[in-house]
Design a protein around this motif. Sequence first.
Motif, short mmCIF file in Angstrom:
data_model
loop_
_atom_site.label_atom_id
_atom_site.label_comp_id
_atom_site.label_asym_id
_atom_site.label_seq_id
_atom_site.Cartn_x
_atom_site.Cartn_y
_atom_site.Cartn_z
N ARG A 90 0.82 -1.21 0.06
CA ARG A 90 0.12 -0.01 0.06
C ARG A 90 0.77 1.23 0.00
O ARG A 90 0.60 2.17 -0.78
CB ARG A 90 -0.80 -0.02 1.32
CG ARG A 90 -1.86 1.26 1.27
CD ARG A 90 -2.49 1.56 2.70
NE ARG A 90 -1.30 2.19 3.44
CZ ARG A 90 -1.60 2.67 4.66
NH1 ARG A 90 -2.49 2.58 5.11
NH2 ARG A 90 -0.27 3.14 5.22
N THR A 101 -4.80 8.07 -3.01
CA THR A 101 -5.97 7.63 -2.35
C THR A 101 -6.63 6.44 -2.52
O THR A 101 -6.94 5.53 -1.68
CB THR A 101 -6.92 8.79 -2.61
OG1 THR A 101 -6.38 10.05 -2.36
CG2 THR A 101 -8.22 8.61 -1.55
N PRO A 102 -6.60 5.94 -3.92
CA PRO A 102 -7.20 4.62 -4.30
C PRO A 102 -6.55 3.68 -3.45
O PRO A 102 -7.27 2.42 -2.98
CB PRO A 102 -7.40 4.50 -5.73
CG PRO A 102 -7.17 5.94 -6.26
CD PRO A 102 -6.36 6.55 -5.18
N ASP A 104 -5.02 3.54 -0.67
CA ASP A 104 -4.98 3.52 0.75
C ASP A 104 -6.67 3.02 1.04
O ASP A 104 -6.84 2.24 2.07
CB ASP A 104 -5.22 4.94 1.19
CG ASP A 104 -5.13 5.01 2.81
OD1 ASP A 104 -4.45 4.23 3.50
OD2 ASP A 104 -5.56 6.19 3.21
N ARG A 105 -7.58 3.18 0.08
CA ARG A 105 -8.87 2.88 0.34
C ARG A 105 -8.92 1.30 0.09
O ARG A 105 -9.73 0.61 0.76
CB ARG A 105 -9.84 3.53 -0.58
CG ARG A 105 -10.27 5.01 -0.46
CD ARG A 105 -11.46 5.49 -0.85
NE ARG A 105 -11.73 5.00 -2.26
CZ ARG A 105 -11.42 6.02 -3.12
NH1 ARG A 105 -10.92 7.16 -2.79
NH2 ARG A 105 -11.65 5.82 -4.24
N VAL A 106 -8.49 0.81 -1.14
CA VAL A 106 -8.60 -0.53 -1.36
C VAL A 106 -7.89 -1.62 -0.12
O VAL A 106 -8.46 -2.66 0.16
CB VAL A 106 -8.22 -1.02 -2.74
CG1 VAL A 106 -6.60 -1.18 -2.67
CG2 VAL A 106 -8.77 -2.29 -3.19
N ALA A 109 -10.56 -2.03 2.40
CA ALA A 109 -11.78 -1.86 2.04
C ALA A 109 -12.19 -3.71 1.98
O ALA A 109 -11.44 -4.47 2.10
CB ALA A 109 -11.97 -1.89 0.53
#
Length: 292
Positions: A90, A101-102, A104-106, A109
Amino acid sequence: MTETDATRARPALALTRADAGGETLWLVRRGNEYSRLGMSLSQLLCLSPMAARQAVEEAAEGGASPDRVLAPIDPQQEVWAAGVTYLRSRDGRIEEASDGTPYDRVYGAERPELFFKSTGVRTRGPDETIGVRVDSEWNVPEPELGIVLHSSGALFGYVPGNDASSRSIEGENLLYLPQAKVFTAACALGPEIVPAWVAETPFAIGLEIRRDGALVFEGASSTDQMARGLDELADWLFRGLDFPDGVILLTGTGIVPEADFTLRAGDEVTVDIDGIGRLTNVASRVGRQGRK
């Protein structure tokens, strides 16, 4: 790892795809003895887990000798991969990306990142070349544990893998992920598949890169650092696709070289997974620059 350590760590039972006397065969290795499996990996993975284990354990002893070890995958089978399953991955993706950002989100998730990586016919085996895109200035190997899955999605075994990638292409735009991940010689597997019933998790994973004989990068990780379980990744992969020939899923990397390192043609790359095996490939430039 020394040669003595590598020999000691060699699993007692494994499946090998090899050129043997001019034939391409699947062999069962017990210690230093090889025997014919009598079927392809695709056929084996169509069986129930119990029947597949029985087929491997009952393969007749002796009567075969590999001349050259090949990538342990049938031509029609596929390799898929999971991304951002380790914290280091990550962080590495955030470092390279114009917008992190994507990633970090995945990482946190419910649904993981899963993507197509290679077909069997395009996958490289031990001692074959691994690709470095000529139109990318930042290229890295990604040492990963591959899980070999039955057509039902059940776990059959484990294999070392190298998910070669272009960090510059992926970092420029997330929509470029297929180009960053899928290119000539972008995937290597081997040398063998170790059945799940003879392996013990978690697995220590190591990466060594040598340039002109000198060690230029060394890293280590472990599958116990994964944010997701192997069963969880397999479940998500099978939610949207059927794999009648079985499938190999690379489960992500926890080893990401720093931003000032890029793989060069001629570099020797070794992925070492304790108790599973060592996969060595030499980097080679692939592709072309194209028109400006």
